[in-house]
Write an enzyme that holds these catalytic residues in place. Structure first.
Site, PDB file in Angstrom:
ATOM      1  N   ASN A  58      -3.317  -2.788   5.354  1.00 22.13           N
ATOM      2  CA  ASN A  58      -2.455  -2.067   6.296  1.00 22.13           C
ATOM      3  C   ASN A  58      -2.439  -0.594   5.878  1.00 22.13           C
ATOM      4  O   ASN A  58      -1.833  -0.251   4.866  1.00 22.13           O
ATOM      5  CB  ASN A  58      -1.042  -2.660   6.240  1.00 22.13           C
ATOM      6  CG  ASN A  58      -0.035  -1.833   7.025  1.00 22.13           C
ATOM      7  OD1 ASN A  58      -0.414  -1.008   7.870  1.00 22.13           O
ATOM      8  ND2 ASN A  58       1.237  -2.047   6.752  1.00 22.13           N
ATOM      9  N   TRP A  59      -3.127   0.235   6.667  1.00 20.74           N
ATOM     10  CA  TRP A  59      -3.240   1.649   6.279  1.00 20.74           C
ATOM     11  C   TRP A  59      -1.959   2.433   6.596  1.00 20.74           C
ATOM     12  O   TRP A  59      -1.832   3.572   6.194  1.00 20.74           O
ATOM     13  CB  TRP A  59      -4.430   2.282   7.002  1.00 20.74           C
ATOM     14  CG  TRP A  59      -5.757   1.945   6.395  1.00 20.74           C
ATOM     15  CD1 TRP A  59      -6.007   0.976   5.462  1.00 20.74           C
ATOM     16  CD2 TRP A  59      -7.006   2.591   6.667  1.00 20.74           C
ATOM     17  NE1 TRP A  59      -7.342   0.979   5.150  1.00 20.74           N
ATOM     18  CE2 TRP A  59      -7.982   1.942   5.872  1.00 20.74           C
ATOM     19  CE3 TRP A  59      -7.408   3.615   7.511  1.00 20.74           C
ATOM     20  CZ2 TRP A  59      -9.321   2.327   5.893  1.00 20.74           C
ATOM     21  CZ3 TRP A  59      -8.746   3.993   7.535  1.00 20.74           C
ATOM     22  CH2 TRP A  59      -9.698   3.365   6.739  1.00 20.74           C
ATOM     23  N   LYS A  60      -1.053   1.856   7.373  1.00 18.27           N
ATOM     24  CA  LYS A  60       0.160   2.585   7.782  1.00 18.27           C
ATOM     25  C   LYS A  60      -0.254   3.930   8.397  1.00 18.27           C
ATOM     26  O   LYS A  60      -1.270   3.998   9.055  1.00 18.27           O
ATOM     27  CB  LYS A  60       1.109   2.760   6.595  1.00 18.27           C
ATOM     28  CG  LYS A  60       1.290   1.475   5.788  1.00 18.27           C
ATOM     29  CD  LYS A  60       2.387   1.575   4.787  1.00 18.27           C
ATOM     30  CE  LYS A  60       2.365   0.349   3.898  1.00 18.27           C
ATOM     31  NZ  LYS A  60       3.567   0.163   3.125  1.00 18.27           N
ATOM     32  N   HIS A 117       6.520  -5.610  10.776  1.00 16.78           N
ATOM     33  CA  HIS A 117       6.474  -5.021   9.433  1.00 16.78           C
ATOM     34  C   HIS A 117       7.858  -4.486   9.086  1.00 16.78           C
ATOM     35  O   HIS A 117       8.563  -3.946   9.946  1.00 16.78           O
ATOM     36  CB  HIS A 117       5.428  -3.905   9.368  1.00 16.78           C
ATOM     37  CG  HIS A 117       5.148  -3.487   7.962  1.00 16.78           C
ATOM     38  ND1 HIS A 117       5.972  -2.625   7.266  1.00 16.78           N
ATOM     39  CD2 HIS A 117       4.164  -3.847   7.099  1.00 16.78           C
ATOM     40  CE1 HIS A 117       5.492  -2.477   6.041  1.00 16.78           C
ATOM     41  NE2 HIS A 117       4.394  -3.201   5.913  1.00 16.78           N
ATOM     42  N   GLU A 138       8.826  -1.895   7.670  1.00 17.28           N
ATOM     43  CA  GLU A 138       9.072  -0.470   7.959  1.00 17.28           C
ATOM     44  C   GLU A 138       9.525  -0.291   9.401  1.00 17.28           C
ATOM     45  O   GLU A 138      10.280   0.624   9.719  1.00 17.28           O
ATOM     46  CB  GLU A 138       7.810   0.346   7.630  1.00 17.28           C
ATOM     47  CG  GLU A 138       7.653   0.494   6.123  1.00 17.28           C
ATOM     48  CD  GLU A 138       6.220   0.646   5.630  1.00 17.28           C
ATOM     49  OE1 GLU A 138       5.320   0.938   6.453  1.00 17.28           O
ATOM     50  OE2 GLU A 138       6.010   0.460   4.411  1.00 17.28           O
ATOM     51  N   GLU A 176       6.636 -10.572   2.760  1.00 14.85           N
ATOM     52  CA  GLU A 176       6.646  -9.297   2.054  1.00 14.85           C
ATOM     53  C   GLU A 176       8.084  -8.937   1.659  1.00 14.85           C
ATOM     54  O   GLU A 176       8.842  -8.417   2.488  1.00 14.85           O
ATOM     55  CB  GLU A 176       6.103  -8.186   2.956  1.00 14.85           C
ATOM     56  CG  GLU A 176       4.692  -8.418   3.434  1.00 14.85           C
ATOM     57  CD  GLU A 176       4.027  -7.110   3.840  1.00 14.85           C
ATOM     58  OE1 GLU A 176       3.006  -6.785   3.234  1.00 14.85           O
ATOM     59  OE2 GLU A 176       4.533  -6.413   4.741  1.00 14.85           O
ATOM     60  N   SER A 179       2.963  -4.506  -3.057  1.00 15.07           N
ATOM     61  CA  SER A 179       2.338  -3.942  -4.261  1.00 15.07           C
ATOM     62  C   SER A 179       1.247  -4.835  -4.849  1.00 15.07           C
ATOM     63  O   SER A 179       1.135  -4.958  -6.073  1.00 15.07           O
ATOM     64  CB  SER A 179       3.404  -3.608  -5.315  1.00 15.07           C
ATOM     65  OG  SER A 179       4.291  -2.613  -4.806  1.00 15.07           O
ATOM     66  N   GLY A 238       5.326  -0.907  -1.559  1.00 13.27           N
ATOM     67  CA  GLY A 238       5.110   0.492  -1.918  1.00 13.27           C
ATOM     68  C   GLY A 238       5.875   0.933  -3.153  1.00 13.27           C
ATOM     69  O   GLY A 238       5.946   2.129  -3.437  1.00 13.27           O
ATOM     70  N   GLY A 264      -1.046  -2.804   1.293  1.00 11.60           N
ATOM     71  CA  GLY A 264      -0.817  -1.456   1.807  1.00 11.60           C
ATOM     72  C   GLY A 264      -1.619  -0.433   1.019  1.00 11.60           C
ATOM     73  O   GLY A 264      -2.813  -0.245   1.246  1.00 11.60           O
ATOM     74  N   GLY A 265      -0.950   0.226   0.065  1.00  7.83           N
ATOM     75  CA  GLY A 265      -1.562   1.332  -0.678  1.00  7.83           C
ATOM     76  C   GLY A 265      -2.952   1.035  -1.222  1.00  7.83           C
ATOM     77  O   GLY A 265      -3.852   1.883  -1.129  1.00  7.83           O
TER      78      GLY A 265
HETATM   79  C1  PEP Z   1       2.508  -3.337   3.278  1.00  6.59           C
HETATM   80  O1  PEP Z   1       2.616  -2.247   3.797  1.00  6.59           O
HETATM   81  O2  PEP Z   1       2.460  -4.321   3.997  1.00  6.59           O
HETATM   82  C2  PEP Z   1       2.443  -3.417   1.823  1.00  6.59           C
HETATM   83  C3  PEP Z   1       2.484  -4.600   1.275  1.00  6.59           C
HETATM   84  O3  PEP Z   1       2.361  -2.236   1.118  1.00  6.59           O
HETATM   85  P1  PEP Z   1       2.037  -2.063  -0.472  1.00  6.59           P
HETATM   86  O4  PEP Z   1       0.872  -2.962  -0.782  1.00  6.59           O
HETATM   87  O5  PEP Z   1       1.689  -0.602  -0.633  1.00  6.59           O
HETATM   88  O6  PEP Z   1       3.261  -2.465  -1.205  1.00  6.59           O
END
Ligand code: PEP
Length: 242
Positions: free
Chosen positions: A7-9, A94, A96, A164, A205, A170, A226-227
């Site tokens: 997930n590039w956000k 999500h 966010e 999640e 993470s 993040g 994500g990251g």
């Molecule tokens: C996400 O955005 O779904 C996520 C899990 O981010 P991260 O891996 O950066 O915690």
């Protein structure tokens, strides 16, 4: 089938599409992984991503409208538009969006339903906030989200659930293996017979260094990343761990 989805956000550029998705496609043609691999870039990069992805990498959107459209919904993208852009997946619910935009289970369920109707696979995100975990309410909260967000018509290959924990996204924090296994088992019980056909991903993470442990935890069928999905070697290591 296990799945690792990135997930590039609100990150990325055309240059990153070439580097990351082109790079992934190249590595996958040399060493096909034993899991599905998807990348969900921002909407303006979907077409470039589809072109760079080749056969192996699937592309997904990060959200879709709860309206079928077409219609007067400025700024929205319908699930049908994502399908037209070559997407196979779409992330819905999500945290966010649940937190910043107040998206609730009913809206997430409607979005997931539109995804199914357009032939996309919704990746339905659920997860508790820290205060809910600390209050011992995490399982009840998350299973209620699953109940409220799952659309009618979920069947084999049609839907993915991503657990999640919000406090782990993040932040560099991850749930313990025990907590992850407990939650995936609880989600599985909530899914009932559907558990056989609905993969449950873990997200929060996930990095190259912890992927092996997380992905071998009971009940974990893959990862939403994500990251770490923004760097080729890091993401590839997670794919290899799956
Ligand atoms: C996400 O955005 O779904 C996520 C899990 O981010 P991260 O891996 O950066 O915690």
């Amino acid at each position: 089938m296990r799945l690792v989805a990135g997930n590039w956000k609100m990150n990325g550029s055309r240059a990153l599409v070439g580097e990351m998705i082109g790079g992934l496609a190249e590595r996958m043609s040399g060493a096909p992984p034993r899991c599905g691999v998807a990348v969900c870039p921002p909407a303006h990069l979907l077409e470039a991503a589809r072109a760079a992805a080749g056969e192996g990498v699937q592309i997904g959107g990060q959200d879709c409208s709860d309206e079928a459209g077409p219609g007067a919904f400025t700024g929205e993208l319908s699930a049908a538009m994502l399908a037209d852009a070559g997407c196979r997946y779409v992330i819905v619910g999500h945290s966010e969006r649940r937190q910043r935009l107040g998206e609730d289970d009913a809206l997430v369920r409607a979005k997931a339903g539109q995804a199914l109707a357009a032939g996309l696979i919704p990746i339905i995100c659920v997860g508790e906030v820290l205060s809910e975990r600390e209050a011992g309410e995490a399982v009840a909260r998350v299973t209620a989200q699953v109940r409220g967000s799952l659309p009618d018509g979920a069947k084999r290959g049609a839907v993915v659930v991503a657990y999640e924990p919000v406090w782990a996204i993040g932040t560099g924090l991850t749930a313990t293996g025990e907590d992850i296994a407990e939650m995936h088992a609880a989600i599985g019980r909530e899914l009932g017979d559907l558990r056989q056909v609905v993969p449950i991903l873990y997200g929060g993470s996930v990095k190259a260094k912890n992927a092996g442990e997380i992905l071998s935890t009971a009940g974990v069928d893959g990862a939403l990343v994500g990251g770490a999905s923004l760097a080729l070697d890091e993401f590839w290591a997670i794919v290899a761990a799956a």
